[in-house]
Design an enzyme around this catalytic site. Structure first.
Site, mmCIF file in Angstrom:
data_model
loop_
_atom_site.group_PDB
_atom_site.id
_atom_site.type_symbol
_atom_site.label_atom_id
_atom_site.label_comp_id
_atom_site.label_asym_id
_atom_site.label_seq_id
_atom_site.Cartn_x
_atom_site.Cartn_y
_atom_site.Cartn_z
ATOM 1 N N SER A 1 31.306 22.569 -35.545
ATOM 2 C CA SER A 1 29.992 21.836 -35.451
ATOM 3 C C SER A 1 30.237 20.545 -34.524
ATOM 4 O O SER A 1 31.466 20.351 -33.903
ATOM 5 C CB SER A 1 29.852 21.058 -37.113
ATOM 6 O OG SER A 1 30.839 20.116 -37.061
ATOM 7 N N LYS A 2 29.254 19.850 -34.477
ATOM 8 C CA LYS A 2 29.263 18.816 -33.532
ATOM 9 C C LYS A 2 30.841 17.495 -33.603
ATOM 10 O O LYS A 2 31.141 17.118 -32.634
ATOM 11 C CB LYS A 2 28.105 17.651 -33.400
ATOM 12 C CG LYS A 2 27.001 18.461 -32.741
ATOM 13 C CD LYS A 2 25.976 17.821 -32.583
ATOM 14 C CE LYS A 2 24.692 18.518 -32.024
ATOM 15 N NZ LYS A 2 23.349 18.024 -32.391
ATOM 16 N N ARG A 3 31.235 17.596 -35.047
ATOM 17 C CA ARG A 3 32.457 17.011 -35.212
ATOM 18 C C ARG A 3 33.453 17.375 -34.384
ATOM 19 O O ARG A 3 34.488 16.610 -34.262
ATOM 20 C CB ARG A 3 32.796 16.931 -36.765
ATOM 21 C CG ARG A 3 31.986 16.244 -37.627
ATOM 22 C CD ARG A 3 32.392 16.465 -39.095
ATOM 23 N NE ARG A 3 32.378 17.912 -39.584
ATOM 24 C CZ ARG A 3 33.397 18.888 -39.887
ATOM 25 N NH1 ARG A 3 34.564 18.365 -39.680
ATOM 26 N NH2 ARG A 3 33.108 20.127 -40.161
#
Ligand code: GLU
Length: 321
Positions: free
Chosen positions: A242-244
């Site tokens: 994910s964008k994390r």
């Protein structure tokens, strides 16, 4: 037989690295086998589709050099054919009309702890075919549900091998909504059939759809493609990417100055390897080495340090030219 593969994104967002990897594996198979790579836009979600998403996906593929031979086809242009396929199944008794109010069916299913399709099937049986005909002729709206046969559904997955699903765990899926709009599982079968698709490589998240699609192919009498489900891409912490974990849009890597050759090399090694020690590979070396037999069953880890290392190696190679 000519290999015909496709990439079928839903234009509801940017080109995600996971989608790009799916596109690349299909493209590599097409180029290796001197086959055809088709682009098919699954644009039937009117609420979420945006013209700019289609543009971004096409741009991302073009930047990567993942060129397509046919398309883009648009799923929305096939709605009459999707409906015709659903109505054919209905005419052959392989599907049934569901006149029930979905909210009431849902409430009854919840109260009884069963799936809504169980309630829908019981209601359709209680109504009987003649009454159903009469109500349809009186223009009462109905959805069409596929009548899942008894038994089990088997297919051989290119990545996972022999797969078997008990049909009692598969719900009688709606294949045509009461407003006449088709549903993904039927539309994709109908589209892949007319596009003559022989191999479907896509993410593991679609594995649970495949027995439904296999049943639809068989009910419609359409030849079935070979399916291959590619495992998820994870971040360094083992959680779904994910964008994390960093940028997930292909366009962000383009903006950062990553070379498309490096990105293609990096994506190809997410869940595949050439069967030897090589890591830095050109596009033509990847095509040459590609075989679906070496797509890994386990998830791959998105390692940004490796991307930056590969980028350095491709930059150095480009400067030598
Ligand atoms: N449109 C689907 C998705 O983007 C792909 C479906 C498929 O490949 O069959 O996940």
């Amino acid at each position: 037989m000519t290999v015909r593969v496709r990439f079928a994104p839903s234009p509801t967002g940017y080109l995600h690295v996971g989608g790009a990897r799916t596109a690349l594996f299909n493209w590599l198979l097409a180029r290796k086998e001197r086959g055809v790579f088709v682009l098919s836009s699954e644009d039937t979600d009117q609420q979420r589709n945006r013209e700019e998403h289609t543009e971004a996906i096409l741009h991302g593929l073009t930047w990567l050099g993942v060129d397509w031979d046919e398309g883009p086809h648009f799923q929305s242009e096939g709605v009459a054919r999707h409906a015709a396929d659903a109505l054919l199944l209905l005419a052959e008794g392989k599907a049934y009309r569901d006149f029930a109010d979905p909210e009431r069916v849902k409430a009854e299913a919840e109260a009884r702890g069963v799936h809504p399709s169980r309630v829908a099937r019981e209601r359709a049986e209680a109504l009987g075919p003649e009454e159903a005909e009469r109500r349809a002729a009186a223009r009462e709206p109905f959805a069409v549900r596929f009548l899942v046969p008894e038994g089990d559904t088997r297919f051989t997955d290119m990545v996972h091998g022999e797969m078997r699903f008990a049909n009692e765990d598969i719900d009688d899926l709606v294949i045509l909504r009461s407003d006449g709009t088709p549903v993904y599982n039927l539309a994709v079968v109908s589209d892949d059939h007319v596009m003559g698709i022989t191999h479907v490589i896509r993410g593991d998240d679609h594995l649970s759809n495949t027995p439904k699609q296999a049943l639809l192919y068989r009910a419609l009498g359409y030849p079935e493609p070979v399916f291959g489900h590619v495992p998820l891409i994870l971040g360094g912490d083992g959680k779904r990417l994910s964008k994390r974990h960093g940028a997930t849009a292909v366009g962000d890597y383009e903006a950062q100055g990553i070379l498309p050759e490096a990105m293609v090399n990096f994506l190809a090694l997410l869940g595949w390897n050439p069967g030897d020690e090589r890591e830095v590979m050109s596009r033509s070396e990847l095509v040459e080495a590609f075989t679906s037999a070496r797509i890994l069953k386990k998830s791959s880890v998105f390692d940004l340090e490796k991307l930056s290392w590969l980028n350095g190696r491709h930059l150095a190679a480009a400067e030598l030219l």
